[in-house]
Design a protein around this motif. Structure first.
Motif, PDB file in Angstrom:
ATOM      1  N   UNK A  63       0.826  -1.218   0.000  1.00 36.67           N
ATOM      2  CA  UNK A  63       0.000   0.000   0.000  1.00 36.67           C
ATOM      3  C   UNK A  63       0.856   1.262   0.000  1.00 36.67           C
ATOM      4  N   UNK A  64       2.098   1.148  -0.527  1.00 33.59           N
ATOM      5  CA  UNK A  64       2.994   2.324  -0.556  1.00 33.59           C
ATOM      6  C   UNK A  64       2.313   3.509  -1.230  1.00 33.59           C
ATOM      7  N   UNK A  65       1.643   3.256  -2.361  1.00 36.95           N
ATOM      8  CA  UNK A  65       1.028   4.340  -3.127  1.00 36.95           C
ATOM      9  C   UNK A  65       0.027   5.102  -2.256  1.00 36.95           C
ATOM     10  N   UNK A  66      -0.731   4.379  -1.477  1.00 35.92           N
ATOM     11  CA  UNK A  66      -1.727   5.020  -0.610  1.00 35.92           C
ATOM     12  C   UNK A  66      -1.050   5.843   0.486  1.00 35.92           C
ATOM     13  N   UNK A  67       0.019   5.266   1.071  1.00 32.41           N
ATOM     14  CA  UNK A  67       0.685   5.975   2.174  1.00 32.41           C
ATOM     15  C   UNK A  67       1.416   7.220   1.678  1.00 32.41           C
ATOM     16  N   UNK A  68       1.776   7.211   0.377  1.00 35.44           N
ATOM     17  CA  UNK A  68       2.481   8.387  -0.166  1.00 35.44           C
ATOM     18  C   UNK A  68       1.510   9.437  -0.712  1.00 35.44           C
ATOM     19  N   UNK A  69       0.254   9.069  -0.859  1.00 41.10           N
ATOM     20  CA  UNK A  69      -0.734   9.958  -1.478  1.00 41.10           C
ATOM     21  C   UNK A  69      -1.158  11.082  -0.505  1.00 41.10           C
ATOM     22  N   UNK A  70      -1.018  12.322  -0.980  1.00 42.10           N
ATOM     23  CA  UNK A  70      -1.338  13.476  -0.115  1.00 42.10           C
ATOM     24  C   UNK A  70      -2.788  13.456   0.369  1.00 42.10           C
ATOM     25  N   UNK A  71      -3.645  12.861  -0.467  1.00 46.36           N
ATOM     26  CA  UNK A  71      -5.064  12.824  -0.132  1.00 46.36           C
ATOM     27  C   UNK A  71      -5.307  12.103   1.198  1.00 46.36           C
ATOM     28  N   UNK A  72      -4.452  11.117   1.475  1.00 45.79           N
ATOM     29  CA  UNK A  72      -4.674  10.311   2.685  1.00 45.79           C
ATOM     30  C   UNK A  72      -3.638  10.534   3.775  1.00 45.79           C
ATOM     31  N   UNK A  73      -2.407  10.946   3.368  1.00 47.24           N
ATOM     32  CA  UNK A  73      -1.333  10.787   4.352  1.00 47.24           C
ATOM     33  C   UNK A  73      -1.295  11.805   5.489  1.00 47.24           C
ATOM     34  N   UNK A  74      -2.297  12.686   5.530  1.00 48.56           N
ATOM     35  CA  UNK A  74      -2.347  13.516   6.736  1.00 48.56           C
ATOM     36  C   UNK A  74      -2.981  12.727   7.881  1.00 48.56           C
ATOM     37  N   UNK A  75      -3.789  11.737   7.560  1.00 47.27           N
ATOM     38  CA  UNK A  75      -4.395  10.953   8.659  1.00 47.27           C
ATOM     39  C   UNK A  75      -4.076   9.460   8.594  1.00 47.27           C
ATOM     40  N   UNK A  76      -3.513   8.981   7.465  1.00 49.52           N
ATOM     41  CA  UNK A  76      -3.073   7.574   7.425  1.00 49.52           C
ATOM     42  C   UNK A  76      -1.564   7.588   7.202  1.00 49.52           C
ATOM     43  N   UNK A  77      -0.820   7.355   8.259  1.00 45.55           N
ATOM     44  CA  UNK A  77       0.636   7.487   8.170  1.00 45.55           C
ATOM     45  C   UNK A  77       1.326   6.134   8.117  1.00 45.55           C
ATOM     46  N   UNK A  78       0.614   5.082   8.402  1.00 44.30           N
ATOM     47  CA  UNK A  78       1.262   3.770   8.447  1.00 44.30           C
ATOM     48  C   UNK A  78       0.238   2.697   8.110  1.00 44.30           C
ATOM     49  N   UNK A  79       0.724   1.492   7.897  1.00 44.50           N
ATOM     50  CA  UNK A  79      -0.221   0.403   7.594  1.00 44.50           C
ATOM     51  C   UNK A  79      -1.095   0.093   8.812  1.00 44.50           C
ATOM     52  N   UNK A  80      -0.548   0.322  10.017  1.00 43.39           N
ATOM     53  CA  UNK A  80      -1.384   0.145  11.225  1.00 43.39           C
ATOM     54  C   UNK A  80      -2.556   1.114  11.193  1.00 43.39           C
ATOM     55  N   UNK A  81      -2.245   2.379  10.844  1.00 43.45           N
ATOM     56  CA  UNK A  81      -3.315   3.393  10.751  1.00 43.45           C
ATOM     57  C   UNK A  81      -4.361   2.944   9.735  1.00 43.45           C
ATOM     58  N   UNK A  82      -3.866   2.429   8.597  1.00 38.76           N
ATOM     59  CA  UNK A  82      -4.812   2.058   7.539  1.00 38.76           C
ATOM     60  C   UNK A  82      -5.706   0.886   7.967  1.00 38.76           C
ATOM     61  N   UNK A  83      -5.110  -0.102   8.634  1.00 38.78           N
ATOM     62  CA  UNK A  83      -5.918  -1.248   9.089  1.00 38.78           C
ATOM     63  C   UNK A  83      -6.985  -0.766  10.084  1.00 38.78           C
ATOM     64  N   UNK A  84      -6.598   0.158  10.963  1.00 32.63           N
ATOM     65  CA  UNK A  84      -7.568   0.678  11.939  1.00 32.63           C
ATOM     66  C   UNK A  84      -8.631   1.544  11.258  1.00 32.63           C
ATOM     67  N   UNK A  85      -8.192   2.278  10.224  1.00 33.54           N
ATOM     68  CA  UNK A  85      -9.124   3.121   9.460  1.00 33.54           C
ATOM     69  C   UNK A  85     -10.179   2.229   8.780  1.00 33.54           C
ATOM     70  N   UNK A  86      -9.720   1.153   8.186  1.00 32.50           N
ATOM     71  CA  UNK A  86     -10.670   0.235   7.536  1.00 32.50           C
ATOM     72  C   UNK A  86     -11.640  -0.362   8.551  1.00 32.50           C
ATOM     73  N   UNK A  87     -11.101  -0.689   9.710  1.00 37.09           N
ATOM     74  CA  UNK A  87     -11.963  -1.296  10.731  1.00 37.09           C
ATOM     75  C   UNK A  87     -12.993  -0.297  11.256  1.00 37.09           C
TER      76      UNK A  87
END
Ligand code: GLU
Length: 393
Positions: free
Chosen positions: A327-351
């Motif tokens: 998910x590198x592309x997602x973590x580097x994307x400005x649209x998301x990376x102010x609130x999703x900074x890591x894969x842990x953040x993303x897993x919690x965001x999905x949950x």
């Protein structure tokens, strides 16, 4: 005050995500659990009948520490039949799942500061168990471009005089990668030069494999004497809660594990062992053929669903029931990376946002990854991806 060991230990992320999903479900949310690796089918009825019979016949007592003789015989037959491995009864130890086999091995073999080589992404508990034993995990990182597999050169580079164990897992949890004969041979060439290194081969996903053939690394005679082969009934017979795992090991190692088990858990549940005798009479390859086609269908389904999500990159897994995405592309994307900074953040965001449970790559030693288990119903998988797509839009 708790011990340093326990304070330094992380929680099992696979089980933690499952328990978070369970809690949300209890609160009334429609949670789809794609986190834990647990087959969503029922154990075959002949195994259930054998367990009921064992209760009726009075198998309520301790068994020998390392397991019932008849079950050990079946395990020796299984190793011969499916893996071309010759193990004697004295080389078999039956434990409460492969998890206990691994901790028994680590406790038997590791001194403080010994090194354990672990290719990453790795299954979450290898790392924590090594640390728990005060030894050092030495990670060999792989990438999606390498098909998440290590080379013999990478392996040789990290070997030192402190290397005690090399832990190997094919088919791999979390990546689904499967090593073929040539790749294994290259690793064996290196490992056979270092006969003091113990190879622990975790083969729990042996039967969940698609177009390839599973080969046990211990079947290379050059390293048989330095290898421990692990397997169990959880994934092949959908018996995760029964806790039956086993090892085929050099006798001196099997004896040490028997000693630990005698002081800690005594033996595996007698009823589960009796039922396992019946289970191991059958080759799961044939029993599972329908289930394997179903898993393959779901794997392809998930791959197709992921293709529509530009932020996710994947390679086609050849075994197990996981898709490990980058998910590198997602973590580097400005649209998301102010609130999703890591894969842990993303897993919690999905949950939290769309009630989909997954496991972050960080838990498996791969920063920008996410593990999705497709051991769930087709309809649930489709619904999960609908929600993820909507969320990412
Ligand atoms: N091995 C499975 C998984 O990775 C079950 C949970 C666990 O023991 O980690 O999801």
């Amino acid at each position: 005050m708790l011990s340093d060991r326990i304070l330094n230990m992380g929680y099992s992320k696979t089980l933690e995500m499952t328990s978070k999903a369970r809690k949300l479900k209890e609160l009334g949310y429609n949670v789809i659990n794609l986190s834990v690796g647990e087959p969503n089918f029922y154990p075959p009825s002949f195994i259930l009948d054998a367990a009921k019979k064992a209760i009726d016949e009075g198998y309520h007592y301790y068994t020998p520490i390392s397991g019932i003789l008849d079950l050990k015989k079946k395990i020796c037959n299984k190793f011969k039949r499916d893996n071309n491995l010759n193990y004697k009864i004295s080389q078999i130890v039956i434990s409460n799942g492969v998890k206990q086999s691994i901790i028994n091995l680590f406790l038997s073999l590791l001194n403080k500061n010994d090194e354990v080589i672990i290719p990453s992404p790795y299954w979450v508990s290898y790392y924590e168990m090594v640390k728990f034993c005060q030894a050092k995990p030495i990670i060999i990182p792989t990438t999606i471009e390498d098909d998440f597999k290590i080379t013999s050169k990478q392996l040789e580079t990290v070997i030192t005089s402190k290397t005690k164990i090399f832990i190997f897992n094919s088919p791999c949890n979390p990546t689904g990668s499967v090593y073929d004969k040539k790749e294994l041979k290259n690793l064996v060439k290196i490992l056979s030069k270092y006969s003091k290194i113990i190879i622990i081969s975790d083969e729990i996903y042996e039967y969940i494999i698609y177009d390839k053939k599973h080969i046990s690394i211990a079947s290379f005679p050059e390293i048989y004497n330095q290898t421990v082969t692990l397997n169990g009934l959880s994934k092949s017979f959908a018996m995760t809660g029964w806790r039956v795992g086993y090892m085929g090991a050099p006798e001196w190692i099997a004896k040490a594990c028997d000693k630990i088990q005698g002081q800690t858990t005594s033996c595996v549940n007698a009823i589960a062992q009796r039922a396992s005798i019946v289970a191991l009479t059958y080759n799961p390859k044939f029993l599972l053929s329908k289930i394997i086609s179903e898993f393959k269908f779901r794997r392809d389904l998930v791959i197709n669903l992921i293709k529509n999500i530009p932020q996710f990159k994947l390679k086609t897994p050849e075994g197990a029931f996981y898709i490990f995405i980058d998910i590198s592309a997602l973590l580097e994307d400005k649209k998301y990376n102010s609130y999703i900074k890591s894969s842990n953040d993303f897993a919690m965001y999905l949950l939290n946002k769309c009630h989909i449970a997954t496991v972050s790559g960080e838990s498996f030693g791969y920063k920008n990854g996410l593990r999705i288990s497709y051991a769930n119903y087709k309809e649930k998988i489709i619904e999960a991806f609908k929600r993820i797509k909507k969320l990412l839009k």
